[in-house]
Scaffold this active site. Structure first.
Site, PDB file in Angstrom:
ATOM      1  N   TYR A   1      35.643  -1.453 -26.928  1.00  0.00           N
ATOM      2  CA  TYR A   1      36.131  -2.218 -25.783  1.00  0.00           C
ATOM      3  C   TYR A   1      34.994  -3.056 -25.182  1.00  0.00           C
ATOM      4  O   TYR A   1      35.154  -4.257 -24.957  1.00  0.00           O
ATOM      5  CB  TYR A   1      36.701  -1.244 -24.753  1.00  0.00           C
ATOM      6  CG  TYR A   1      37.278  -1.857 -23.515  1.00  0.00           C
ATOM      7  CD1 TYR A   1      38.507  -2.512 -23.534  1.00  0.00           C
ATOM      8  CD2 TYR A   1      36.611  -1.758 -22.290  1.00  0.00           C
ATOM      9  CE1 TYR A   1      39.052  -3.048 -22.382  1.00  0.00           C
ATOM     10  CE2 TYR A   1      37.156  -2.293 -21.141  1.00  0.00           C
ATOM     11  CZ  TYR A   1      38.378  -2.937 -21.187  1.00  0.00           C
ATOM     12  OH  TYR A   1      38.919  -3.465 -20.040  1.00  0.00           O
TER      13      TYR A   1
ATOM     14  N   ASP B   1      37.301   2.472 -15.124  1.00  0.00           N
ATOM     15  CA  ASP B   1      38.509   2.417 -15.945  1.00  0.00           C
ATOM     16  C   ASP B   1      38.835   3.804 -16.471  1.00  0.00           C
ATOM     17  O   ASP B   1      37.921   4.602 -16.743  1.00  0.00           O
ATOM     18  CB  ASP B   1      38.315   1.504 -17.162  1.00  0.00           C
ATOM     19  CG  ASP B   1      38.606   0.040 -16.884  1.00  0.00           C
ATOM     20  OD1 ASP B   1      38.887  -0.325 -15.720  1.00  0.00           O
ATOM     21  OD2 ASP B   1      38.528  -0.758 -17.844  1.00  0.00           O
TER      22      ASP B   1
ATOM     23  N   ASP C   1      45.481  -3.453 -13.901  1.00  0.00           N
ATOM     24  CA  ASP C   1      44.147  -3.914 -13.523  1.00  0.00           C
ATOM     25  C   ASP C   1      44.270  -4.967 -12.430  1.00  0.00           C
ATOM     26  O   ASP C   1      44.697  -6.091 -12.721  1.00  0.00           O
ATOM     27  CB  ASP C   1      43.441  -4.492 -14.739  1.00  0.00           C
ATOM     28  CG  ASP C   1      41.988  -4.847 -14.474  1.00  0.00           C
ATOM     29  OD1 ASP C   1      41.552  -4.817 -13.310  1.00  0.00           O
ATOM     30  OD2 ASP C   1      41.284  -5.169 -15.451  1.00  0.00           O
TER      31      ASP C   1
END
Length: 136
Positions: free
Chosen positions: A14, A111, A38
């Site tokens: 990522y 995250d 998000d």
């Protein structure tokens, strides 16, 4: 490769893919029916097509991610802190449905990724708000 190994590899991919500006490849880390929220509190992006469009726009202006600390693994979930450096953007270039200041900024984010048994992300949640933004 264990699920823990797959999760750590996906988180590293990522970062690598985001910093390479490859939104389509980032989307490939996700399951077809995954969701991306998000930041938390905004409508989720549902399914691989919306996720691909989101990340393609998110990397468009050369934003860069830098991980802060290690990835934490618990069960089939991973959590990780990072900062994202964003240059000046226009409303057309904005991937997020939130009000952002104009000009360059650094956003501190946490995250979480939830994974399926194949090591694909099924849900991503980003935790940040106006108090996590520093203008540069």
């Amino acid at each position: 490769m264990t699920l823990d190994d797959k999760m750590r590899a996906a988180v590293q991919a990522y970062f690598d893919l985001f910093n390479a500006g490859d939104g389509a490849a980032i989307a490939d880390l996700f399951a077809d029916d995954a969701t991306v929220t998000d930041p938390m509190g905004t409508p989720p992006k549902n399914g691989i097509d919306e996720i691909r469009a989101f990340y393609t726009l998110a990397v468009k202006n050369g934003a860069r991610l830098e991980q802060q600390g290690t990835t934490r693994i618990a069960g089939n979930r991973a959590a990780f802190a990072f900062s994202v450096s964003v240059g000046a953007m226009t409303a057309v270039d904005k991937a997020l449905d939130v009000e952002l200041p104009s000009g360059g900024m650094v956003i501190d984010v946490i995250d979480t990724f939830e994974f399926n048994d194949e090591g694909k992300v099924t849900a991503m949640c980003a935790y940040w708000g106006p108090g996590n933004i520093t203008q540069v």
